[in-house]
Write a protein that holds these residues in place. Structure first.
Motif, PDB file in Angstrom:
ATOM      1  N   UNK A 123       0.844  -1.205   0.000  1.00  9.89           N
ATOM      2  CA  UNK A 123       0.000   0.000   0.000  1.00  9.89           C
ATOM      3  C   UNK A 123       0.879   1.256   0.000  1.00  9.89           C
ATOM      4  N   UNK A 124       0.640   2.099  -0.994  1.00 12.30           N
ATOM      5  CA  UNK A 124       1.361   3.370  -1.072  1.00 12.30           C
ATOM      6  C   UNK A 124       2.793   3.263  -1.591  1.00 12.30           C
ATOM      7  N   UNK A 125       3.211   2.032  -1.941  1.00 12.58           N
ATOM      8  CA  UNK A 125       4.586   1.851  -2.406  1.00 12.58           C
ATOM      9  C   UNK A 125       4.655   1.978  -3.937  1.00 12.58           C
ATOM     10  N   UNK A 126       5.866   1.897  -4.469  1.00  8.72           N
ATOM     11  CA  UNK A 126       6.104   1.949  -5.909  1.00  8.72           C
ATOM     12  C   UNK A 126       6.608   0.610  -6.417  1.00  8.72           C
ATOM     13  N   UNK A 127       5.993   0.118  -7.497  1.00 10.86           N
ATOM     14  CA  UNK A 127       6.394  -1.188  -8.030  1.00 10.86           C
ATOM     15  C   UNK A 127       6.930  -1.011  -9.448  1.00 10.86           C
ATOM     16  N   UNK A 128       8.136  -1.497  -9.685  1.00 13.25           N
ATOM     17  CA  UNK A 128       8.704  -1.443 -11.041  1.00 13.25           C
ATOM     18  C   UNK A 128       8.390  -2.742 -11.760  1.00 13.25           C
ATOM     19  N   UNK A 129       7.981  -2.655 -13.020  1.00 12.22           N
ATOM     20  CA  UNK A 129       7.618  -3.865 -13.766  1.00 12.22           C
ATOM     21  C   UNK A 129       7.568  -3.603 -15.261  1.00 12.22           C
ATOM     22  N   UNK A 130       7.676  -4.683 -16.044  1.00 12.69           N
ATOM     23  CA  UNK A 130       7.410  -4.594 -17.488  1.00 12.69           C
ATOM     24  C   UNK A 130       5.989  -5.056 -17.777  1.00 12.69           C
ATOM     25  N   UNK A 131       5.228  -5.357 -16.719  1.00 16.97           N
ATOM     26  CA  UNK A 131       3.871  -5.886 -16.891  1.00 16.97           C
ATOM     27  C   UNK A 131       2.838  -5.014 -16.168  1.00 16.97           C
ATOM     28  N   UNK A 147       1.876   2.675  -6.649  1.00 16.23           N
ATOM     29  CA  UNK A 147       2.321   3.241  -7.919  1.00 16.23           C
ATOM     30  C   UNK A 147       2.939   2.161  -8.787  1.00 16.23           C
ATOM     31  N   UNK A 148       2.754   2.278 -10.108  1.00 13.82           N
ATOM     32  CA  UNK A 148       3.375   1.320 -11.021  1.00 13.82           C
ATOM     33  C   UNK A 148       4.355   2.078 -11.903  1.00 13.82           C
ATOM     34  N   UNK A 149       5.589   1.631 -11.880  1.00 14.40           N
ATOM     35  CA  UNK A 149       6.637   2.280 -12.655  1.00 14.40           C
ATOM     36  C   UNK A 149       7.024   1.324 -13.779  1.00 14.40           C
ATOM     37  N   UNK A 150       6.625   1.640 -14.989  1.00 10.26           N
ATOM     38  CA  UNK A 150       6.897   0.710 -16.093  1.00 10.26           C
ATOM     39  C   UNK A 150       8.318   0.874 -16.617  1.00 10.26           C
ATOM     40  N   UNK A 151       9.087  -0.199 -16.584  1.00 11.51           N
ATOM     41  CA  UNK A 151      10.400  -0.190 -17.236  1.00 11.51           C
ATOM     42  C   UNK A 151      10.528  -1.449 -18.079  1.00 11.51           C
ATOM     43  N   UNK A 152      11.356  -1.372 -19.134  1.00 15.87           N
ATOM     44  CA  UNK A 152      11.307  -2.466 -20.096  1.00 15.87           C
ATOM     45  C   UNK A 152      12.353  -3.544 -19.865  1.00 15.87           C
ATOM     46  N   UNK A 153      13.398  -3.248 -19.109  1.00 11.56           N
ATOM     47  CA  UNK A 153      14.387  -4.306 -18.877  1.00 11.56           C
ATOM     48  C   UNK A 153      15.094  -4.091 -17.554  1.00 11.56           C
TER      49      UNK A 153
END
Ligand code: ATP
Ligand code: ZN
Length: 297
Positions: A123-131, A147-153
């Motif tokens: 809750x309230x955190x940031x998640x990095x993902x390609x999905x 939060x969702x942080x989209x990164x590709x690799x």
């Protein structure tokens, strides 16, 4: 961008076009499955496409991420991708068949130092993902706002460089997580290679697809089963038959040795070792186990 493949020569117009990964973890399994289905074709190295010379299929070699779009657009009729990519891309494609290879999982991971106490930690955190789509759905289902942080690799380095609190990435052994100081805390999706397709194929192509699916069924069944031969005392035939009933019933042949028979059957790979132990306990000897190439019920 689709022009690479759209100018087909007329003789292959009825060919079923299947998109497979150009290079990567799915390629070998995809080509092996098609070869086991009896399709002859040259290897895809440095080729954009190739045709089978004994089955009306054309293969297109593409990046896996692009395959769902090509299938939706009708440039390809079907494709082999990871279920993770199929779900993430949210295209108008159908999952036709699970293919039982390239198994992995899409998991959430956090720094090993974190005292993770369940999903609510996010809750309230940031998640990095390609999905991002899959993660968004997962969070929604669990009533978590993050939060969702989209990164590709190289998603796994995100927590270490302060880009995110958690990641959601593919895992098979977990060794990449470990070497980046992360621990897996939740499985979001279990994935394997799948055959996807565009609904509403023309009749001729649908017939080719149906024929291919029939062969895939036979190949996949065979991969999951072994042919087994063993010798046993006649009084053990009945209890052993209950353990390995085979496709209809086992074949029983008398041995030259009085009171003994040879029993032939089929056994599921998954409970193979358990069954061997049970049969040995019943007196089975000289057990031979042989791979099956095709299996049609
Ligand atoms: P491309 O260049 O085609 O975009 P990629 O780098 O995105 O390739 P790969 O790493 O080759 O993709 O993975 C392709 C698919 O294989 C993944 O989407 C997943 O379904 C499956 N996969 C990924 N990692 C593993 C693994 N460790 N074990 C088994 N299957 C995996
Ligand atoms: Zn990819």
């Amino acid at each position: 961008m689709n022009d690479n493949f759209s100018s087909s020569n007329s003789s292959t117009a009825d060919f079923l076009r299947i998109a497979v990964q150009k290079s990567g973890r799915l390629q070998e399994g995809s080509l092996q499955l098609l070869r086991d289905c009896g399709l002859n074709f040259s290897n895809g190295k440095d080729q954009l496409k190739t045709q089978s010379n004994n089955f009306p299929v054309e293969l297109l070699f593409l990046r896996d991420d692009d395959i769902p779009q090509y299938v939706e657009d009708g440039v390809a009729d079907a494709g082999i991708v990871g279920e993770n990519v199929f779900i993430e891309k949210q295209k108008k494609n159908a999952l036709i068949r699970r293919l039982n290879f390239a198994k992995c999982r899409l998991s959430l991971a956090v720094s090993r130092a974190v005292e993770y106490n369940g999903i609510s930690w996010l809750e309230g955190k940031n998640i990095a993902t390609s999905y991002p789509n899959i993660v968004r759905d997962f969070l929604q289902k669990n009533n978590i706002k993050a939060g969702i942080h989209e990164i590709s690799g190289s998603v796994e380095i995100a927590p270490g460089i302060g880009l995110a609190d958690a990641i959601c990435d593919l895992v098979s052994t977990g060794s990449t997580l470990l070497s980046n100081g992360l621990k897996e805390v939740a499985i979001v999706l279990k994935s394997e290679a799948v055959l996807i397709g565009r609904p509403g194929l023309p009749t001729e192509k649908q017939q080719v697809l149906d024929k291919l699916l029939f062969r895939m069924e036979a190949v996949q069944k065979a991969r999951n089963n072994k042919y087994i031969l063993l010798n046993c005392p006649n009084e053990a035939i009945e209890p052993i038959t209950r353990i390995i009933p085979g496709m209809k019933s086992p074949t029983i042949l008398p041995l030259a040795k009085e009171g003994w028979s040879s029993l032939h059957s089929v056994v599921d790979e998954n409970d193979f070792w358990d069954k061997i132990d049970q049969m040995k306990a019943l007196g089975a000897q000289g057990i031979l186990v042989i791979p099956i190439e095709k299996m049609i019920l």
